[in-house]
Design an enzyme around this catalytic site. Structure first.
Site, PDB file in Angstrom:
ATOM      1  N   LYS A 181     -33.946  31.015  49.500  1.00  0.00           N
ATOM      2  CA  LYS A 181     -35.325  30.554  49.333  1.00  0.00           C
ATOM      3  C   LYS A 181     -35.909  30.909  47.965  1.00  0.00           C
ATOM      4  O   LYS A 181     -36.801  30.226  47.483  1.00  0.00           O
ATOM      5  CB  LYS A 181     -36.189  31.103  50.454  1.00  0.00           C
TER       6      LYS A 181
HETATM    7  C1  LIG Z   1     -34.450  29.892  55.780  1.00  0.00           C
HETATM    8  C2  LIG Z   1     -33.024  30.220  56.015  1.00  0.00           C
HETATM    9  C3  LIG Z   1     -32.133  29.301  56.606  1.00  0.00           C
HETATM   10  C4  LIG Z   1     -32.581  27.944  57.135  1.00  0.00           C
HETATM   11  O1  LIG Z   1     -32.948  27.065  56.119  1.00  0.00           O
HETATM   12  P1  LIG Z   1     -33.779  25.727  56.449  1.00  0.00           P
HETATM   13  O2  LIG Z   1     -34.192  25.197  55.139  1.00  0.00           O
HETATM   14  O3  LIG Z   1     -34.953  26.194  57.284  1.00  0.00           O
HETATM   15  O4  LIG Z   1     -32.887  24.816  57.216  1.00  0.00           O
HETATM   16  C5  LIG Z   1     -30.795  29.655  56.725  1.00  0.00           C
HETATM   17  N1  LIG Z   1     -30.355  30.863  56.305  1.00  0.00           N
HETATM   18  C6  LIG Z   1     -31.183  31.772  55.744  1.00  0.00           C
HETATM   19  C7  LIG Z   1     -30.636  33.078  55.323  1.00  0.00           C
HETATM   20  C8  LIG Z   1     -32.544  31.492  55.581  1.00  0.00           C
HETATM   21  O5  LIG Z   1     -33.353  32.404  55.024  1.00  0.00           O
END
Ligand SMILES: *Cc1c(COP(=O)(O)O)cnc(C)c1O
Length: 469
Positions: free
Chosen positions: A113
């Protein structure tokens, strides 16, 4: 580039106008009026560009309402070796024959993210410097989103972050990451309840349009369009790193929750990036795997949503899914409105009864599901084969990628987090904890600061009111 709503009842707007928004006023999500197309000459020109420059090229297609040179300056300031640990920013590694790992989690909070959120922080700051006054961000987190947002916004003048997290329900590492920040613009509210309680409170406060306007409340959750756009960049970057020539194709496997990450892959593919298939990996909360197997999208209730050892994928509905369905039904907003009305009334819709669904393969998708036992076995097998420790979410991706692989086409699994964030599960899998860097140990030892509050929207609203600018 103009943006339109998936529900078709919001006036078109430019990128900077949708930057701070969550849901569109008509309840839909803003999407590009049409996707920009990349051709062979563009791909040739972009191959080998440093990450920041590639990000500038792609963001310029989605955000063409910035003064000249601004996106170049912002992307250069964000995608640095200092922030992301290497010049490549998102290095690609060979995992095993036919399977590669795209490392997206080397940013400040050790989850993918950061790659989008850090740019969002810079874009917000630009809006403020362009005279937009102050900005208050309200969000709810089960772990990764909150810390990523806080590290992207900390120390930025004019921006305050109010982040609700479920008290006692995050991993020790996630807790330390968020609660050890002592920047005066970061407010951690530990709610005595679940993540759903936190999200309900954010929704309740956010539904007061007047309050939102008065306090200039912005959203950073996964439906934020700028985050999706910034994620498109690493699909191009990963493609270039895995191929020698633009005639080559690759597939991506994406550990998925809210469908934000893999949606960016879908957009990259729609723009003309030679992606063979996009594989959606879920954990036991398999709403998305079910859809891609059957064409039936069936929401889960809270009781049906289980807490797993890949917690960032524990979802009952996928908040970005509507953007994909909009494309699937030929970008017809009345179809989207009808499907979401069904979803509100019956908790599900079934595309197999419509002309829009010929199966996952027809739209270039595949999917799979991974369980706690799969996660442990995958962490163990990767560790024994290569000495590499992967986090539980990435393990879900690798498990599904291994099952979905096809000879001759490289599969790139996205690494969505570092194992240090989820050491309990790593210990369960391989009997040893993932190594901590000096910076991580220091962070874990720092004093923690947060406001513990009952799940009372009115009280939390008063707390924000007293502290927002
Ligand atoms: C947020 C997250 C996901 C999921 O991603 P999306 O964009 O919501 O599909 C998967 N793995 C980790 C470690 C995350 O922080």
């Amino acid at each position: 580039m103009v943006y339109v709503s998936t529900r078709g009842q919001t006036p078109p707007a430019r990128f900077r106008a949708v930057l701070l928004e969550g849901l569109a006023p008509d309840g839909g999500l803003m999407v590009p009026g049409r996707y920009p197309r990349v051709d062979a000459a563009m791909l040739r020109a972009w191959r080998g560009l440093p990450y920041a420059q590639l990000a500038c090229e792609l963001m310029s297609l989605f955000a063409d309402d910035y003064p000249a040179g601004e996106l170049a300056r912002l992307t250069r300031s964000v995608y640095t070796a200092a922030l992301f640990g290497s010049e490549q920013v998102a290095p690609l590694t060979d995992l095993e024959p036919g399977l590669k790992l795209l490392q997206l989690s080397n940013g400040p909070t050790l989850a993918f993210k950061d790659l989008a959120m850090q740019l969002l922080g810079a874009l917000f700051q630009f809006e403020l410097s362009a005279g937009a006054g102050t900005l208050n961000i309200l969000g709810a987190t089960s772990g990764d989103t909150g810390s990523s947002a806080e590290y992207a916004m900390r120390g930025r003048t004019g921006i305050r972050v109010f982040m609700l997290s479920p008290y006692g329900r995050m991993s020790a590492f996630q807790r330390a990451q968020m609660y050890s920040l002592n920047d005066p613009n970061i407010f951690n509210i530990a709610v005595e309840g679940t993540f759903d309680d936190c999200q309900d409170i954010v929704k309740q406060i956010g539904s007061d349009v007047e309050f939102k306007r008065r306090h200039r409340m912005g959203a950073v959750n996964s439906i934020n369009w700028a985050r999706v756009a910034a994620q498109v960049v690493y699909y191009f970057h990963g493609y270039f790193a895995a191929t020698g020539d633009d005639a080559d194709r690759v597939s991506f496997c994406v550990p998925s929750g809210n469908f934000g990450n893999v949606l960016a892959g879908w957009i990259a593919r729609s723009m003309g990036l030679p992606i063979d298939r996009l594989i959606v990996a879920t954990n036991e909360n398999d709403v998305l795997d079910e859809f891609f197997r059957t064409g039936r999208y069936r929401l889960r209730s809270r009781r049906q949503t289980v807490a797993t050892s890949s917690p960032s994928m524990d979802i009952s509905k996928a908040s970005n899914f509507e953007r994909f369905v909009f494309d699937l039904v030929g970008r017809a907003p009345d179809h989207v409105r009808q499907l979401w009305r069904q979803l509100d009334e019956r908790g599900e819709f079934d595309l197999t009864a419509t002309p829009y669904w010929q199966g996952a393969a027809a739209c270039g998708f595949g999917s799979g599901r991974s369980t706690h036992a799969d996660r442990l076995a995958t962490i163990r097998s990767v560790f024994h084969a290569s000495g590499r420790i992967v986090d539980p979410h990435t393990a879900d991706g690798i498990k599904v990628a291994r099952d979905a692989g096809r000879p001759g086409i490289p599969m790139i699994c996205l690494e969505t987090a570092q194992p240090a964030k989820f050491s309990e599960t790593i210990v369960e899998a391989i009997d040893q904890a993932p190594p901590l860097t000096h910076a991580m140990s220091e962070m874990l030892a720092r004093p923690q600061r947060f406001e513990k509050m009952p799940p009372d929207a009115a009280a939390i609203r008063r707390y924000i009111e007293a502290r927002s600018s």
